[in-house]
Design a protein around this motif. Structure first.
Motif, PDB file in Angstrom:
ATOM      1  N   ASP A   3      12.875   8.244  47.142  1.00  0.00           N
ATOM      2  CA  ASP A   3      12.977   7.543  45.874  1.00  0.00           C
ATOM      3  C   ASP A   3      12.960   6.045  46.102  1.00  0.00           C
ATOM      4  O   ASP A   3      13.629   5.542  46.989  1.00  0.00           O
ATOM      5  CB  ASP A   3      14.314   7.871  45.189  1.00  0.00           C
ATOM      6  N   ASP A   4      12.221   5.317  45.280  1.00  0.00           N
ATOM      7  CA  ASP A   4      12.260   3.864  45.296  1.00  0.00           C
ATOM      8  C   ASP A   4      13.245   3.434  44.224  1.00  0.00           C
ATOM      9  O   ASP A   4      12.917   3.382  43.046  1.00  0.00           O
ATOM     10  CB  ASP A   4      10.872   3.291  45.034  1.00  0.00           C
ATOM     11  N   LYS A   5      14.470   3.142  44.601  1.00  0.00           N
ATOM     12  CA  LYS A   5      15.535   2.836  43.658  1.00  0.00           C
ATOM     13  C   LYS A   5      15.379   1.463  43.022  1.00  0.00           C
ATOM     14  O   LYS A   5      16.123   1.105  42.125  1.00  0.00           O
ATOM     15  CB  LYS A   5      16.883   2.982  44.343  1.00  0.00           C
ATOM     16  N   THR A   6      14.403   0.681  43.484  1.00  0.00           N
ATOM     17  CA  THR A   6      14.190  -0.637  42.887  1.00  0.00           C
ATOM     18  C   THR A   6      13.335  -0.560  41.638  1.00  0.00           C
ATOM     19  O   THR A   6      13.244  -1.522  40.889  1.00  0.00           O
ATOM     20  CB  THR A   6      13.515  -1.597  43.888  1.00  0.00           C
ATOM     21  N   ARG A   7      12.722   0.560  41.389  1.00  0.00           N
ATOM     22  CA  ARG A   7      11.861   0.730  40.215  1.00  0.00           C
ATOM     23  C   ARG A   7      12.619   1.475  39.141  1.00  0.00           C
ATOM     24  O   ARG A   7      13.001   2.620  39.315  1.00  0.00           O
ATOM     25  CB  ARG A   7      10.604   1.516  40.591  1.00  0.00           C
ATOM     26  N   SER A   8      12.819   0.839  37.995  1.00  0.00           N
ATOM     27  CA  SER A   8      13.507   1.519  36.905  1.00  0.00           C
ATOM     28  C   SER A   8      12.489   2.307  36.088  1.00  0.00           C
ATOM     29  O   SER A   8      11.307   2.001  36.089  1.00  0.00           O
ATOM     30  CB  SER A   8      14.247   0.523  36.017  1.00  0.00           C
ATOM     31  N   GLY A   9      12.977   3.302  35.373  1.00  0.00           N
ATOM     32  CA  GLY A   9      12.077   4.123  34.578  1.00  0.00           C
ATOM     33  C   GLY A   9      11.254   5.059  35.427  1.00  0.00           C
ATOM     34  O   GLY A   9      10.279   5.627  34.959  1.00  0.00           O
ATOM     35  N   GLY A  10      11.637   5.234  36.668  1.00  0.00           N
ATOM     36  CA  GLY A  10      10.846   6.029  37.578  1.00  0.00           C
ATOM     37  C   GLY A  10      11.291   7.469  37.692  1.00  0.00           C
ATOM     38  O   GLY A  10      11.106   8.074  38.731  1.00  0.00           O
ATOM     39  N   LEU A  11      11.886   7.983  36.640  1.00  0.00           N
ATOM     40  CA  LEU A  11      12.305   9.380  36.703  1.00  0.00           C
ATOM     41  C   LEU A  11      11.107  10.289  36.886  1.00  0.00           C
ATOM     42  O   LEU A  11      10.065  10.089  36.272  1.00  0.00           O
ATOM     43  CB  LEU A  11      12.994   9.785  35.387  1.00  0.00           C
ATOM     44  N   ASP A  12      11.267  11.265  37.753  1.00  0.00           N
ATOM     45  CA  ASP A  12      10.262  12.313  37.827  1.00  0.00           C
ATOM     46  C   ASP A  12      10.365  13.038  36.502  1.00  0.00           C
ATOM     47  O   ASP A  12      11.397  13.593  36.162  1.00  0.00           O
ATOM     48  CB  ASP A  12      10.571  13.252  38.991  1.00  0.00           C
ATOM     49  N   ARG A  13       9.346  13.024  35.716  1.00  0.00           N
ATOM     50  CA  ARG A  13       9.402  13.548  34.360  1.00  0.00           C
ATOM     51  C   ARG A  13       9.420  15.060  34.296  1.00  0.00           C
ATOM     52  O   ARG A  13       9.590  15.629  33.230  1.00  0.00           O
ATOM     53  CB  ARG A  13       8.219  13.012  33.541  1.00  0.00           C
ATOM     54  N   LYS A  14       9.290  15.739  35.431  1.00  0.00           N
ATOM     55  CA  LYS A  14       9.268  17.199  35.423  1.00  0.00           C
ATOM     56  C   LYS A  14      10.529  17.825  35.991  1.00  0.00           C
ATOM     57  O   LYS A  14      10.868  18.937  35.623  1.00  0.00           O
ATOM     58  CB  LYS A  14       8.052  17.707  36.197  1.00  0.00           C
ATOM     59  N   LEU A  15      11.216  17.126  36.891  1.00  0.00           N
ATOM     60  CA  LEU A  15      12.393  17.689  37.547  1.00  0.00           C
ATOM     61  C   LEU A  15      13.585  16.751  37.433  1.00  0.00           C
ATOM     62  O   LEU A  15      13.435  15.536  37.507  1.00  0.00           O
ATOM     63  CB  LEU A  15      12.113  17.946  39.027  1.00  0.00           C
ATOM     64  N   ILE A  16      14.755  17.336  37.288  1.00  0.00           N
ATOM     65  CA  ILE A  16      15.991  16.572  37.191  1.00  0.00           C
ATOM     66  C   ILE A  16      16.735  16.714  38.510  1.00  0.00           C
ATOM     67  O   ILE A  16      17.071  17.817  38.937  1.00  0.00           O
ATOM     68  CB  ILE A  16      16.857  17.087  36.031  1.00  0.00           C
ATOM     69  N   SER A  17      16.998  15.585  39.154  1.00  0.00           N
ATOM     70  CA  SER A  17      17.752  15.577  40.402  1.00  0.00           C
ATOM     71  C   SER A  17      19.199  15.224  40.100  1.00  0.00           C
ATOM     72  O   SER A  17      19.475  14.180  39.520  1.00  0.00           O
ATOM     73  CB  SER A  17      17.166  14.548  41.371  1.00  0.00           C
ATOM     74  N   LEU A  18      20.109  16.085  40.511  1.00  0.00           N
ATOM     75  CA  LEU A  18      21.530  15.808  40.319  1.00  0.00           C
ATOM     76  C   LEU A  18      22.135  15.121  41.532  1.00  0.00           C
ATOM     77  O   LEU A  18      23.318  14.788  41.523  1.00  0.00           O
ATOM     78  CB  LEU A  18      22.283  17.110  40.027  1.00  0.00           C
ATOM     79  N   SER A  19      21.334  14.861  42.545  1.00  0.00           N
ATOM     80  CA  SER A  19      21.860  14.255  43.770  1.00  0.00           C
ATOM     81  C   SER A  19      21.921  12.731  43.697  1.00  0.00           C
ATOM     82  O   SER A  19      22.562  12.104  44.536  1.00  0.00           O
ATOM     83  CB  SER A  19      21.027  14.679  44.976  1.00  0.00           C
ATOM     84  N   GLU A  20      21.269  12.137  42.710  1.00  0.00           N
ATOM     85  CA  GLU A  20      21.281  10.685  42.549  1.00  0.00           C
ATOM     86  C   GLU A  20      21.998  10.333  41.246  1.00  0.00           C
ATOM     87  O   GLU A  20      21.574  10.752  40.165  1.00  0.00           O
ATOM     88  CB  GLU A  20      19.851  10.132  42.503  1.00  0.00           C
ATOM     89  N   ASP A  21      23.074   9.561  41.354  1.00  0.00           N
ATOM     90  CA  ASP A  21      23.873   9.214  40.172  1.00  0.00           C
ATOM     91  C   ASP A  21      23.049   8.544  39.078  1.00  0.00           C
ATOM     92  O   ASP A  21      23.229   8.823  37.894  1.00  0.00           O
ATOM     93  CB  ASP A  21      25.038   8.302  40.556  1.00  0.00           C
ATOM     94  N   TYR A  22      22.129   7.643  39.478  1.00  0.00           N
ATOM     95  CA  TYR A  22      21.345   6.945  38.464  1.00  0.00           C
ATOM     96  C   TYR A  22      20.429   7.908  37.708  1.00  0.00           C
ATOM     97  O   TYR A  22      20.190   7.714  36.507  1.00  0.00           O
ATOM     98  CB  TYR A  22      20.543   5.788  39.079  1.00  0.00           C
ATOM     99  N   GLU A  23      19.936   8.944  38.373  1.00  0.00           N
ATOM    100  CA  GLU A  23      19.092   9.910  37.675  1.00  0.00           C
ATOM    101  C   GLU A  23      19.912  10.743  36.699  1.00  0.00           C
ATOM    102  O   GLU A  23      19.465  11.003  35.582  1.00  0.00           O
ATOM    103  CB  GLU A  23      18.359  10.822  38.667  1.00  0.00           C
ATOM    104  N   VAL A  24      21.102  11.154  37.108  1.00  0.00           N
ATOM    105  CA  VAL A  24      21.978  11.910  36.212  1.00  0.00           C
ATOM    106  C   VAL A  24      22.278  11.062  34.979  1.00  0.00           C
ATOM    107  O   VAL A  24      22.170  11.529  33.841  1.00  0.00           O
ATOM    108  CB  VAL A  24      23.283  12.325  36.921  1.00  0.00           C
TER     109      VAL A  24
END
Length: 60
Positions: A3-24
């Motif tokens: 994951d490139d955490k410097t890019r906002s809005g970069g959610l994978d639009r098909k899968l939800i990752s619960l391992s990254e707090d910002y994605e949750v």
């Protein structure tokens, strides 16, 4: 590829990752639910965003 955490809005639009707090946080905001509700929905139906959205009542 990591994951490139410097890019906002970069959610994978098909899968939800619960391992990254910002994605949750971002997915919970997108669906208008708490982080716990998101985690519970993923536990019930899996990580596919489409399935989670359906489980949460359609989301936005």
């Amino acid at each position: 590829m990591s994951d490139d955490k410097t890019r906002s809005g970069g959610l994978d639009r098909k899968l939800i990752s619960l391992s990254e707090d910002y994605e949750v946080r971002d997915w919970a905001a997108k669906f208008g639910v708490t982080e716990k509700a998101l985690r519970d929905a993923v536990a019930r139906v899996g990580a596919r965003a489409e399935d989670v959205q359906r489980e949460l009542g359609g989301g936005r």
